[in-house]
Design a protein around this motif. Structure first.
Motif, mmCIF file in Angstrom:
data_model
loop_
_atom_site.group_PDB
_atom_site.id
_atom_site.type_symbol
_atom_site.label_atom_id
_atom_site.label_comp_id
_atom_site.label_asym_id
_atom_site.label_seq_id
_atom_site.Cartn_x
_atom_site.Cartn_y
_atom_site.Cartn_z
ATOM 1 N N ARG A 63 4.739 6.678 2.000
ATOM 2 C CA ARG A 63 3.924 6.692 3.221
ATOM 3 C C ARG A 63 4.516 7.637 4.251
ATOM 4 N N HIS A 119 6.425 -6.557 2.689
ATOM 5 C CA HIS A 119 7.073 -5.667 1.726
ATOM 6 C C HIS A 119 6.944 -4.202 2.128
ATOM 7 N N LYS A 120 6.542 -3.976 3.368
ATOM 8 C CA LYS A 120 6.377 -2.619 3.891
ATOM 9 C C LYS A 120 5.524 -1.766 2.957
ATOM 10 N N PHE A 121 4.489 -2.386 2.421
ATOM 11 C CA PHE A 121 3.597 -1.691 1.511
ATOM 12 C C PHE A 121 2.268 -1.506 2.208
ATOM 13 N N SER A 122 1.721 -0.315 2.105
ATOM 14 C CA SER A 122 0.439 -0.020 2.748
ATOM 15 C C SER A 122 -0.698 -0.254 1.751
ATOM 16 N N GLY A 123 -1.215 -1.468 1.734
ATOM 17 C CA GLY A 123 -2.244 -1.823 0.764
ATOM 18 C C GLY A 123 -3.573 -1.134 1.029
ATOM 19 N N VAL A 124 -4.179 -0.600 0.009
ATOM 20 C CA VAL A 124 -5.458 0.096 0.137
ATOM 21 C C VAL A 124 -6.570 -0.719 -0.537
ATOM 22 N N ILE A 141 1.447 -10.263 3.193
ATOM 23 C CA ILE A 141 2.420 -10.025 2.121
ATOM 24 C C ILE A 141 2.748 -8.537 2.030
ATOM 25 N N CYS A 142 1.721 -7.701 2.174
ATOM 26 C CA CYS A 142 1.946 -6.252 2.160
ATOM 27 C C CYS A 142 2.881 -5.850 3.295
ATOM 28 N N MET A 187 2.421 -4.843 -6.685
ATOM 29 C CA MET A 187 1.844 -3.775 -5.865
ATOM 30 C C MET A 187 2.205 -2.473 -6.573
ATOM 31 N N ILE A 221 -2.221 -5.048 -6.213
ATOM 32 C CA ILE A 221 -2.549 -4.389 -4.950
ATOM 33 C C ILE A 221 -2.171 -2.923 -5.061
ATOM 34 N N LYS A 222 -3.153 -2.062 -4.846
ATOM 35 C CA LYS A 222 -2.877 -0.625 -4.893
ATOM 36 C C LYS A 222 -2.720 -0.087 -3.480
ATOM 37 N N TYR A 232 0.289 2.448 -0.900
ATOM 38 C CA TYR A 232 1.400 3.376 -0.809
ATOM 39 C C TYR A 232 2.681 2.649 -0.451
#
Ligand SMILES: [Mn+2]
Ligand SMILES: [Mn+2]
Ligand SMILES: [Zn+2]
Ligand SMILES: [Zn+2]
Lengths: 141, 141
Positions: free
Chosen positions: A139, B120-125, B116-117, A93, A131-132, A134
DNA sequence: AGACTAGTTGATATTAAATCTCAATTTCAG
DNA sequence: CTGAAATTGAGATTTAATATCAACTAGTCT
């Protein structure tokens, strides 16, 4: 250990284990991160190596061929590599703000891809998922 | 319809709808495939357009910005684009022998990525998944 | 060890995708 | 229509990556 694998690879291809190749190999395996050729070149310089950019590019290609290193992605500012020997497969990511890279792995995801390949009668060899978005810290701003 | 969206996008950004931009837009939407800038430029020439390479590159960037077109991947021989307006999201398998592209979509895969995002506390765009391997016809040889 | 040979190196040139420059041209709001 | 602002095309520029090639090594063979 990467050193031995690389050496075997070179012998197999009737290539030579030179000072420059050893230096590049060592630098690549001195830390686990994601780097570009120029970055690697500067680190080598900093570490006292006199290897040229040409040798860095050439050795990177050999390391990829040998399976010790992978070319992760190509950006508008060049390719990004990481050493994979000693690390299990994973995907990435990338934070669009701070460029932080989060590594992840999901056995389930891998299986699902295999199934999808089967369904499309495609013989999958490798994949790259990026995966792109924030990252957590970006965030919150 | 892509034309109207593009027009609105241009007005919004105080840009102009020129002959060249219209021609590039039309060519991009005249077929659903995966193409590079040079390829697109040659098709335009072939179709009688006098738009320059510079305009093709510039317009492609605008089309991506407007969301009508996506830059799929970057190879060592340049970027690959496809128009996405009028098509649902999908990912790609690429045959390493014949370069055939197989498009696929799995709702399940998308959901899994979301999970999965979250983990991982990821904000996927957005994401891009490319599976390399061998297509059915090439495997039989 | 010494010598031979095939492969390697670094400096530099080259390639090619993509962007930039800028004078001439075109768009479009008023 | 008019004029300001944007756009165009030709060519220059940028830059990652590869190619060239004479000088230099690594590794093998005796
Ligand atoms: Mn990684
Ligand atoms: Mn597609
Ligand atoms: Zn971030
Ligand atoms: Zn194929």
């Amino acid at each position: 250990m990467p050193r031995e694998i690389f050496q075997r690879f070179l012998i197999e291809k009737r290539l030579k284990l030179t000072k420059e190749r050893i230096e590049v190999l060592n630098e690549v395996f001195s830390a686990h991160d994601h780097f570009g050729p120029e970055q690697l070149y500067l680190r080598l310089r900093n570490a006292g190596s006199k290897a040229s950019r040409a040798s860095v590019y050439r050795t990177l290609n050999l390391l990829v061929e040998s399976g010790l290193v992978e070319k992760i992605t190509r950006t508008d500012k060049g390719s990004v590599y990481e050493h994979t020997y000693g690390h299990t497969h994973h995907d990435h990511m990338v934070c669009s703000i701070c460029n932080r890279i989060v590594e992840f792995y999901s056995e389930y995801l891998e299986q699902l891809q295999d199934e999808i390949c089967k369904k499309h009668k495609f013989s999958g060899v490798s994949h790259s998922l990026e995966i792109k978005g924030y990252c957590e810290t970006c965030r919150k701003q």
